[in-house]
Motif scaffolding. Structure first.
Motif, PDB file in Angstrom:
ATOM      1  N   GLY A  82     -36.463 -22.351  36.349  1.00 58.68           N
ATOM      2  CA  GLY A  82     -37.782 -21.598  35.901  1.00 58.68           C
ATOM      3  C   GLY A  82     -39.008 -21.987  36.436  1.00 58.68           C
ATOM      4  O   GLY A  82     -40.168 -21.500  36.127  1.00 58.68           O
ATOM      5  N   LEU A  83     -39.223 -22.685  37.746  1.00 57.33           N
ATOM      6  CA  LEU A  83     -40.433 -23.008  38.444  1.00 57.33           C
ATOM      7  C   LEU A  83     -41.138 -21.760  39.011  1.00 57.33           C
ATOM      8  O   LEU A  83     -40.826 -21.094  39.623  1.00 57.33           O
ATOM      9  N   ALA A  84     -42.394 -21.783  38.489  1.00 52.78           N
ATOM     10  CA  ALA A  84     -43.292 -20.532  38.995  1.00 52.78           C
ATOM     11  C   ALA A  84     -43.341 -20.611  40.520  1.00 52.78           C
ATOM     12  O   ALA A  84     -44.061 -21.502  41.213  1.00 52.78           O
ATOM     13  N   ILE A  85     -43.202 -19.481  41.129  1.00 48.18           N
ATOM     14  CA  ILE A  85     -43.191 -19.130  42.583  1.00 48.18           C
ATOM     15  C   ILE A  85     -43.919 -17.922  42.668  1.00 48.18           C
ATOM     16  O   ILE A  85     -43.865 -16.840  41.916  1.00 48.18           O
ATOM     17  N   ALA A  86     -45.150 -17.911  43.514  1.00 45.75           N
ATOM     18  CA  ALA A  86     -45.913 -16.623  43.716  1.00 45.75           C
ATOM     19  C   ALA A  86     -45.173 -15.673  44.649  1.00 45.75           C
ATOM     20  O   ALA A  86     -44.410 -15.924  45.076  1.00 45.75           O
ATOM     21  N   ILE A  87     -45.156 -14.387  43.802  1.00 40.42           N
ATOM     22  CA  ILE A  87     -44.553 -13.231  44.357  1.00 40.42           C
ATOM     23  C   ILE A  87     -45.382 -12.925  45.782  1.00 40.42           C
ATOM     24  O   ILE A  87     -46.641 -12.673  45.802  1.00 40.42           O
ATOM     25  N   PRO A  88     -44.694 -12.618  46.743  1.00 37.55           N
ATOM     26  CA  PRO A  88     -45.184 -12.318  48.245  1.00 37.55           C
ATOM     27  C   PRO A  88     -46.132 -11.058  47.923  1.00 37.55           C
ATOM     28  O   PRO A  88     -45.831 -10.182  47.353  1.00 37.55           O
ATOM     29  N   ASP A  89     -47.200 -11.173  48.670  1.00 41.40           N
ATOM     30  CA  ASP A  89     -48.345 -10.108  48.702  1.00 41.40           C
ATOM     31  C   ASP A  89     -48.944  -9.760  47.429  1.00 41.40           C
ATOM     32  O   ASP A  89     -49.287  -8.638  47.159  1.00 41.40           O
ATOM     33  N   SER A  90     -48.903 -10.709  46.441  1.00 38.93           N
ATOM     34  CA  SER A  90     -49.614 -10.715  45.184  1.00 38.93           C
ATOM     35  C   SER A  90     -51.153 -10.600  45.549  1.00 38.93           C
ATOM     36  O   SER A  90     -51.701 -11.410  46.799  1.00 38.93           O
ATOM     37  N   LEU A  91     -51.789 -10.056  44.563  1.00 36.05           N
ATOM     38  CA  LEU A  91     -53.436  -9.929  44.977  1.00 36.05           C
ATOM     39  C   LEU A  91     -53.752 -11.411  44.760  1.00 36.05           C
ATOM     40  O   LEU A  91     -53.618 -12.082  43.943  1.00 36.05           O
ATOM     41  N   PRO A  92     -54.877 -11.783  45.734  1.00 40.81           N
ATOM     42  CA  PRO A  92     -55.202 -13.405  45.437  1.00 40.81           C
ATOM     43  C   PRO A  92     -56.026 -13.418  44.376  1.00 40.81           C
ATOM     44  O   PRO A  92     -55.855 -14.873  43.725  1.00 40.81           O
ATOM     45  N   ASP A  93     -56.611 -12.613  43.595  1.00 40.37           N
ATOM     46  CA  ASP A  93     -57.563 -12.767  42.268  1.00 40.37           C
ATOM     47  C   ASP A  93     -56.555 -12.471  41.289  1.00 40.37           C
ATOM     48  O   ASP A  93     -57.177 -12.515  40.057  1.00 40.37           O
ATOM     49  N   ASP A  94     -55.368 -12.057  41.625  1.00 40.20           N
ATOM     50  CA  ASP A  94     -54.411 -11.735  40.487  1.00 40.20           C
ATOM     51  C   ASP A  94     -53.074 -11.812  40.689  1.00 40.20           C
ATOM     52  O   ASP A  94     -52.113 -11.223  40.610  1.00 40.20           O
ATOM     53  N   THR A  95     -52.805 -13.232  41.256  1.00 41.02           N
ATOM     54  CA  THR A  95     -51.383 -13.533  41.857  1.00 41.02           C
ATOM     55  C   THR A  95     -50.260 -13.718  40.633  1.00 41.02           C
ATOM     56  O   THR A  95     -50.644 -14.043  39.478  1.00 41.02           O
ATOM     57  N   ARG A  96     -49.278 -13.234  40.839  1.00 42.22           N
ATOM     58  CA  ARG A  96     -48.138 -13.189  39.809  1.00 42.22           C
ATOM     59  C   ARG A  96     -47.173 -13.940  40.531  1.00 42.22           C
ATOM     60  O   ARG A  96     -46.873 -13.984  41.492  1.00 42.22           O
ATOM     61  N   TYR A  97     -46.043 -14.213  39.476  1.00 44.87           N
ATOM     62  CA  TYR A  97     -44.994 -15.197  39.743  1.00 44.87           C
ATOM     63  C   TYR A  97     -43.766 -14.891  39.177  1.00 44.87           C
ATOM     64  O   TYR A  97     -43.706 -13.940  38.246  1.00 44.87           O
ATOM     65  N   TYR A  98     -42.728 -15.380  39.624  1.00 39.42           N
ATOM     66  CA  TYR A  98     -41.460 -15.438  39.105  1.00 39.42           C
ATOM     67  C   TYR A  98     -40.838 -16.629  39.393  1.00 39.42           C
ATOM     68  O   TYR A  98     -41.257 -17.798  39.573  1.00 39.42           O
ATOM     69  N   GLY A  99     -39.807 -16.769  38.040  1.00 43.54           N
ATOM     70  CA  GLY A  99     -39.194 -18.105  37.782  1.00 43.54           C
ATOM     71  C   GLY A  99     -37.966 -18.359  38.968  1.00 43.54           C
ATOM     72  O   GLY A  99     -37.374 -17.564  39.260  1.00 43.54           O
ATOM     73  N   ALA A 100     -38.123 -19.581  39.368  1.00 38.58           N
ATOM     74  CA  ALA A 100     -37.051 -19.911  40.279  1.00 38.58           C
ATOM     75  C   ALA A 100     -36.493 -21.381  40.226  1.00 38.58           C
ATOM     76  O   ALA A 100     -37.333 -22.200  39.536  1.00 38.58           O
ATOM     77  N   ASP A 101     -35.336 -21.777  40.870  1.00 34.69           N
ATOM     78  CA  ASP A 101     -34.986 -23.078  40.794  1.00 34.69           C
ATOM     79  C   ASP A 101     -36.018 -23.845  41.369  1.00 34.69           C
ATOM     80  O   ASP A 101     -36.538 -23.714  42.605  1.00 34.69           O
ATOM     81  N   GLY A 102     -36.366 -25.155  41.022  1.00 34.80           N
ATOM     82  CA  GLY A 102     -37.080 -26.083  41.589  1.00 34.80           C
ATOM     83  C   GLY A 102     -36.501 -27.088  42.212  1.00 34.80           C
ATOM     84  O   GLY A 102     -35.470 -27.100  42.928  1.00 34.80           O
ATOM     85  N   ILE A 103     -36.670 -28.623  42.075  1.00 40.73           N
ATOM     86  CA  ILE A 103     -36.067 -29.655  42.719  1.00 40.73           C
ATOM     87  C   ILE A 103     -34.792 -29.881  41.916  1.00 40.73           C
ATOM     88  O   ILE A 103     -34.466 -29.722  40.735  1.00 40.73           O
ATOM     89  N   ASN A 104     -33.749 -30.065  42.857  1.00 45.12           N
ATOM     90  CA  ASN A 104     -32.720 -30.660  42.305  1.00 45.12           C
ATOM     91  C   ASN A 104     -32.192 -31.819  42.786  1.00 45.12           C
ATOM     92  O   ASN A 104     -32.416 -32.156  44.130  1.00 45.12           O
ATOM     93  N   SER A 105     -31.856 -33.032  42.182  1.00 39.42           N
ATOM     94  CA  SER A 105     -31.565 -34.348  42.797  1.00 39.42           C
ATOM     95  C   SER A 105     -30.512 -34.850  41.968  1.00 39.42           C
ATOM     96  O   SER A 105     -29.971 -34.606  40.690  1.00 39.42           O
ATOM     97  N   ASP A 106     -29.876 -35.759  42.684  1.00 41.81           N
ATOM     98  CA  ASP A 106     -28.591 -36.419  42.114  1.00 41.81           C
ATOM     99  C   ASP A 106     -28.419 -37.808  43.075  1.00 41.81           C
ATOM    100  O   ASP A 106     -29.274 -37.843  44.052  1.00 41.81           O
ATOM    101  N   GLY A 107     -27.843 -38.759  42.470  1.00 44.91           N
ATOM    102  CA  GLY A 107     -27.579 -39.998  42.971  1.00 44.91           C
ATOM    103  C   GLY A 107     -27.001 -40.987  42.153  1.00 44.91           C
ATOM    104  O   GLY A 107     -26.483 -40.654  41.036  1.00 44.91           O
ATOM    105  N   ILE A 108     -27.013 -42.260  42.541  1.00 50.73           N
ATOM    106  CA  ILE A 108     -26.593 -43.381  41.735  1.00 50.73           C
ATOM    107  C   ILE A 108     -27.420 -44.359  41.328  1.00 50.73           C
ATOM    108  O   ILE A 108     -28.297 -44.656  42.402  1.00 50.73           O
TER     109      ILE A 108
END
Length: 707
Positions: A541-567
């Motif tokens: 659900g990380l906020a990502i700017a929608i392409p071609d949004s107006l600079p003074d009224d940028t809109r966003y959508y939720g997307a996957d952010g960082i995914n980490s795994d390890g030991i």
């Protein structure tokens, strides 16, 4: 979360408490002896091992019984290697990276995410980001607990990184007095006084005073720290204990870094300044003051149940006039940089109340654990910035940094007043339990209902938000035998967002999810603790700017952010009568953010060892070594192809610190520490596009006396 929901959860907690307390009270009547002491789940140090921690749940579980990776940096380890501030402690912690971007501002990261969850004595201190201004001194801590992974059950909002709990020193009922004075490189002077005594058989007090003044390997930088700490513990009745803790910490820094060094020249080649080079002006300063008050009362209901209410009042203030340097210098002349002066003042206030009950109950012939409570945190944050855009002194052209003496025009900081005024409230109701299915198999479950409300604006950006979130916790532990157990867990946490979607509605919070499986073992008569864990963490659900949004009224959508795994592999404790050790290895793989992946080390190795020399009574040698592999940061990309044009690289490096302690007699000892023995030159962090070098070889000698 609506007030109705919060009330219902609170009522549920009270009803459950009454029912279980009634059952336990009936059982108590069968006891012939009255309760003499309230149950306290404390730490039991065996050199570098600690058996219990209260950062993950409030069930009074040992580390081995908790299905998450938990590390504890003990007082013994801090004393042996002079880990005098939180940065040094977390540098010794498995899987944690210390992103020291400036002298007086640091970010901490674990498993690819910023650590934003901090606690004192188990009480969470909610905050929006993980930066720590100033440096927190450790002279008042008994230990520092680090729970890795999401920990929403105990902290509410935050990242699936880690929770850092700073456990304050407690009064002792036996009189003890400790004094330490040390001197080291760059006129590093430090005094610590620590005294504790009983007032009578039911009341005890403790006081700590620390004074630390030092110059630095960095040109012009100096710091002056003063810490006062008072603690009280009193047993009001046979079943009631009250505690009070007061902390006052002040750090004044002259000529601190705000930003750091440019890392490449205009031709793309890497800069290579002397390690002492600083961008701070001779008039700049950054003063930080922290004042904290903690109050708690514990009431034993039965010999297996108690109720605890805690209150904390925290105030932090910053007063600074800072000098930042930006631009890209010419390789031949060193020119091309510009200075930037600013006044920055900040004040934040927290009022936190936490009430919970915990204890045991019998069901189906087995004994189980239960904890439930409510929490509320009120937070006020105010800051302001001022600049000089009028006199010409606010943005001076810079000379070549290598020969600069810090002399810069003194600005008149009265222009462009901006800042923030934000009020937030976090409310939560939580419940957790451990159900013993058999003598060997336990299931842990919990849920926290959290509401986060914010009003106000920060530098012209509205921060109003009202978020409700349900945070689950699941885990299981199977005891293979008395020494060895396996575990699995799934936990979540969340971060509120102020970005709006295409319809103008606020985006849902970012959800952090963390899964973990592992093995824990207590070996060598329980003196050695071993953990091996595999984890998988991700943001949703990380906020990502929608392409071609107006600079003074940028809109966003939720997307996957960082995914980490390890030991992560950790070993700590006493190997034999003369050898104590703390060892860890961590491997981290990150997807979803190339920038974070690049500047975060994939592999880390950390080792602390002390050896008591049998042939010479009172003599102990030790080493503290940490290694990380190479990191990098892409500084410039091709606008058309996105190909990397300029990249800053920090090669893999290791830092070796040595120590020796000699006990002159039962009351006096002398300690020698030599840090960065091989004189390694390295950049502290590539978290930002700028950076500065770590300290070269240095030493300190301390004389310690105890009663």
């Amino acid at each position: 979360m609506s007030s109705t929901t919060f009330l219902r959860l609170s009522q549920l907690s009270l009803v459950t408490s009454a029912l279980l307390s009634g059952h336990a009270f009936a059982e108590q009547q069968k006891e012939e002896q009255a309760i003499e002491k309230i149950a306290v789940y404390g730490q039991h140090h065996k050199n570098y091992i600690t058996e219990e921690a209260q950062s993950a749940t409030k069930l009074g579980l040992t580390i081995k019984e908790t299905p998450q990776s938990i590390s504890v940096v003990s007082r013994a380890l801090m004393d042996d290697f002079s880990l005098d501030n939180l940065n040094a402690v977390l540098e010794s912690t498995p899987g944690v990276t210390v992103e020291q971007i400036e002298t007086d501002r640091t970010y901490f990261k674990a498993r690819g995410f910023e650590i934003t969850n901090f606690q004192v004595n188990g009480m969470g201190m909610p905050q929006d980001n993980g930066s720590i201004q100033g440096t927190l001194d450790t002279s008042i801590f008994d230990s520092v607990e680090i729970v890795r992974g999401a920990n929403g059950l105990m902290t509410g909002a935050g990242n699936p990184s880690a929770t850092v709990n700073m456990v304050l020193k407690r009064p002792t009922y036996q009189t003890q007095v400790n004094a330490s004075v040390s001197y080291g490189s760059w006129d590093n002077k430090r005094l610590e006084l620590d005294a504790s005594t009983a007032i009578n058989e039911n009341h005890a007090v403790r006081a700590v005073f620390t004074k630390h003044k030092t110059e630095s390997y960095l040109d012009r930088y100096e710091q002056d720290k003063t810490i006062y700490y008072l603690a009280y513990e009193g047993q009001l009745t046979d079943s009631t204990v009250v505690t009070a803790n007061y902390v006052n910490q002040k750090k004044d820094a002259d000529s601190p870094l705000w930003g750091a060094l440019p890392l490449y020249y205009s031709d793309g080649s890497a800069t290579n300044f002397d390690a002492s080079t600083s961008t701070a002006s001779d008039w700049s300063y950054w003063n930080n003051t922290t004042e904290q008050l903690f109050l708690s009362i514990e009431q034993a209901i039965t010999n297996t149940w108690f109720l605890k209410a805690s209150y904390a009042h925290l105030e932090n203030e910053q007063d600074s006039e800072l000098f930042y340097v930006f631009g890209t210098p010419d390789r031949e002349t060193g020119l091309g940089l510009t200075g930037y002066a600013s006044e920055y003042d900040h004040k934040d206030k927290h009022d936190i109340l936490d009430i919970y009950a915990t204890g045991k109950f019998d069901l189906f012939g087995m004994e189980h654990d239960l904890s439930f409570g409510v929490n509320q945190a009120d937070m006020d944050n105010k800051d302001k910035s001022l600049y000089d855009r009028t006199t010409g002194n606010g943005f001076p052209a810079m000379p070549e940094l290598g020969g600069w003496d810090g002399v810069a025009p003194v600005p008149t900081l009265t222009d462009g007043l901006t800042g923030a005024d934000i009020t937030s409230r976090q409310r939560s109701a939580y419940i957790s339990t451990r159900i013993r299915a058999t003598d060997s198999f336990s299931v842990l479950a919990g849920v926290s209902q959290v509401n986060w409300e914010t009003e106000g604006a920060s530098y012209g950006v509205a921060k109003d938000k009202d978020t409700d979130q349900t945070v689950p916790y699941f885990g299981a532990v199977y005891d293979i035998n008395a020494s060895l157990s396996t575990y699995a867990s799934y936990t979540e946490t969340f971060v509120p967002q102020t970005e709006r979607d295409i319809n103008g509605d606020y985006l849902d919070p970012i959800t952090g999810k963390s899964s973990e499986i592992g093995v824990k073992a207590q070996l060598l008569d329980d003196d050695l603790f071993v953990t091996v864990a595999y984890f998988d963490a991700k943001q949703v659900g990380l906020a990502i700017a929608i392409p071609d949004s107006l600079p003074d009224d940028t809109r966003y959508y939720g997307a996957d952010g960082i995914n980490s795994d390890g030991i992560e592999v950790e070993l700590s404790g006493q190997i034999n009568e003369t050898l104590s050790a703390s060892f860890s290895y961590s491997n981290l793989n990150i997807d979803g953010d190339e920038l974070v992946k690049d500047y975060t080390p994939e592999n880390q190795f950390k080792l602390a060892v002390t050896h008591k020399v049998p042939e010479i009574d009172g003599l102990t040698f030790g080493l503290n070594y940490r290694w990380q592999d190479d990191t990098k940061r892409v500084q410039v990309r091709d606008a058309a192809t996105n190909a990397a044009l300029i990249t800053t690289t920090q090669d893999a490096y290791g830092l070796l610190n040595l120590m020796a302690t000699y006990d002159i007699n039962d009351n006096m000892s002398v300690n020698l520490n030599v840090n960065n023995v091989t004189n390694e030159k390295y950049i502290h962090s590539l978290f930002w596009a700028q950076g500065y070098y770590g300290a070269p070889r240095n030493y300190s000698v301390s004389f310690n006396w105890q009663l």
